[in-house]
Design a protein around this motif. Structure first.
Motif, mmCIF file in Angstrom:
data_model
loop_
_atom_site.group_PDB
_atom_site.id
_atom_site.type_symbol
_atom_site.label_atom_id
_atom_site.label_comp_id
_atom_site.label_asym_id
_atom_site.label_seq_id
_atom_site.Cartn_x
_atom_site.Cartn_y
_atom_site.Cartn_z
ATOM 1 N N TRP A 179 0.790 -1.335 0.005
ATOM 2 C CA TRP A 179 -0.106 0.034 0.136
ATOM 3 C C TRP A 179 0.919 1.246 -0.110
ATOM 4 N N ILE A 180 0.460 2.107 -0.765
ATOM 5 C CA ILE A 180 1.159 3.401 -0.950
ATOM 6 C C ILE A 180 0.189 4.577 -0.746
ATOM 7 N N THR A 181 0.690 5.770 -0.110
ATOM 8 C CA THR A 181 -0.086 6.966 -0.175
ATOM 9 C C THR A 181 0.073 7.746 -1.428
ATOM 10 N N LEU A 182 -0.986 8.226 -1.796
ATOM 11 C CA LEU A 182 -1.069 9.100 -3.015
ATOM 12 C C LEU A 182 -1.027 10.643 -2.985
ATOM 13 N N ALA A 183 -0.216 11.202 -3.594
ATOM 14 C CA ALA A 183 -0.275 12.812 -3.388
ATOM 15 C C ALA A 183 -1.645 13.095 -4.065
ATOM 16 N N GLU A 184 -2.018 14.305 -3.924
ATOM 17 C CA GLU A 184 -3.345 15.090 -4.337
ATOM 18 C C GLU A 184 -3.193 15.007 -5.821
ATOM 19 N N SER A 185 -2.229 15.430 -6.349
ATOM 20 C CA SER A 185 -1.837 15.469 -7.924
ATOM 21 C C SER A 185 -2.138 14.127 -8.517
ATOM 22 N N GLU A 186 -1.734 13.263 -7.783
ATOM 23 C CA GLU A 186 -1.972 11.658 -8.338
ATOM 24 C C GLU A 186 -3.003 11.153 -8.242
ATOM 25 N N ILE A 187 -3.983 11.634 -7.229
ATOM 26 C CA ILE A 187 -5.469 11.375 -7.026
ATOM 27 C C ILE A 187 -6.116 12.072 -8.154
ATOM 28 N N ALA A 188 -5.956 13.265 -8.162
ATOM 29 C CA ALA A 188 -6.493 14.088 -9.421
ATOM 30 C C ALA A 188 -6.236 13.537 -10.909
ATOM 31 N N LYS A 189 -5.356 13.145 -11.019
ATOM 32 C CA LYS A 189 -4.749 12.317 -12.356
ATOM 33 C C LYS A 189 -5.735 11.152 -12.315
ATOM 34 N N ARG A 190 -5.491 10.095 -11.375
ATOM 35 C CA ARG A 190 -6.394 9.000 -11.482
ATOM 36 C C ARG A 190 -7.856 9.129 -11.791
ATOM 37 N N LYS A 191 -8.332 10.305 -10.954
ATOM 38 C CA LYS A 191 -9.842 10.464 -11.055
ATOM 39 C C LYS A 191 -10.145 10.793 -12.685
ATOM 40 N N GLU A 192 -9.269 11.656 -13.081
ATOM 41 C CA GLU A 192 -9.344 11.946 -14.676
ATOM 42 C C GLU A 192 -9.322 10.709 -15.563
ATOM 43 N N GLU A 193 -8.608 9.919 -15.272
ATOM 44 C CA GLU A 193 -8.360 8.880 -16.073
ATOM 45 C C GLU A 193 -9.530 7.889 -16.042
ATOM 46 N N ASN A 194 -9.914 7.759 -14.834
ATOM 47 C CA ASN A 194 -11.182 6.706 -14.308
ATOM 48 C C ASN A 194 -12.381 7.190 -15.042
#
Length: 116
Positions: free
Chosen positions: A53-68
C-alpha cells in the motif's frame, strides 16, 4: 474491502493504492484471482513488500480520477440495490371503523363532562 469499485471506494476515497499488483489485470478479490498458485504469488508479493500500500499525493489522485472518469463504466460499477422488506403495520395499530367511532364518541363525552 470493495474490490468491485476499488478505484473509487479505496483509491479515490482514502488516497491509497496497492503498488506493483503482481497478477494480470486490475486489483481484485483474492478469492477471484484464480487458483492456489495465483493466490500464493499474491501472498509472496505482499510478504516481501514487492506489492504494498502506498499513499498518493493530491496530484496523483486528481490524475487517477481524470483517467477513471474517461474510462467510465469499466471503473464505476453501481452497487446492487438493497432488497427492501415490506413492512406491514401490526394489527394493533390499525384502526377499524368501529374503533374510530367508539373512540370519537368517548372523547365527545369526556369533553362535555369537562365543561360541566
Amino acid at each position: 474491502m470493495n474490490y468491485t469499485n476499488y478505484e473509487r471506494a479505496i483509491v479515490e476515497h482514502y488516497s491509497v493504492a496497492l503498488d506493483n499488483w503482481p497478477l494480470p489485470g486490475t486489483v481484485k478479490n483474492p478469492s477471484k484471482v484464480g487458483g492456489r498458485g495465483q493466490v500464493q504469488i499474491l501472498l509472496d508479493a505482499l510478504k516481501s513488500d514487492t506489492c504494498k500500500w502506498i499513499t498518493l499525493a493530491e496530484s496523483e489522485i486528481a490524475k487517477r480520477k481524470e483517467e477513471n472518469q474517461a474510462r467510465g463504466e469499466q471503473v464505476y460499477i453501481p452497487r446492487k440495490a438493497r432488497a427492501r422488506k415490506s413492512q406491514n403495520a401490526s394489527k394493533e395499530t390499525i384502526d377499524t371503523e368501529e374503533e374510530s367511532s367508539a373512540s370519537s364518541s368517548s372523547s365527545d363525552k369526556g369533553s362535555s363532562s369537562d365543561e360541566e
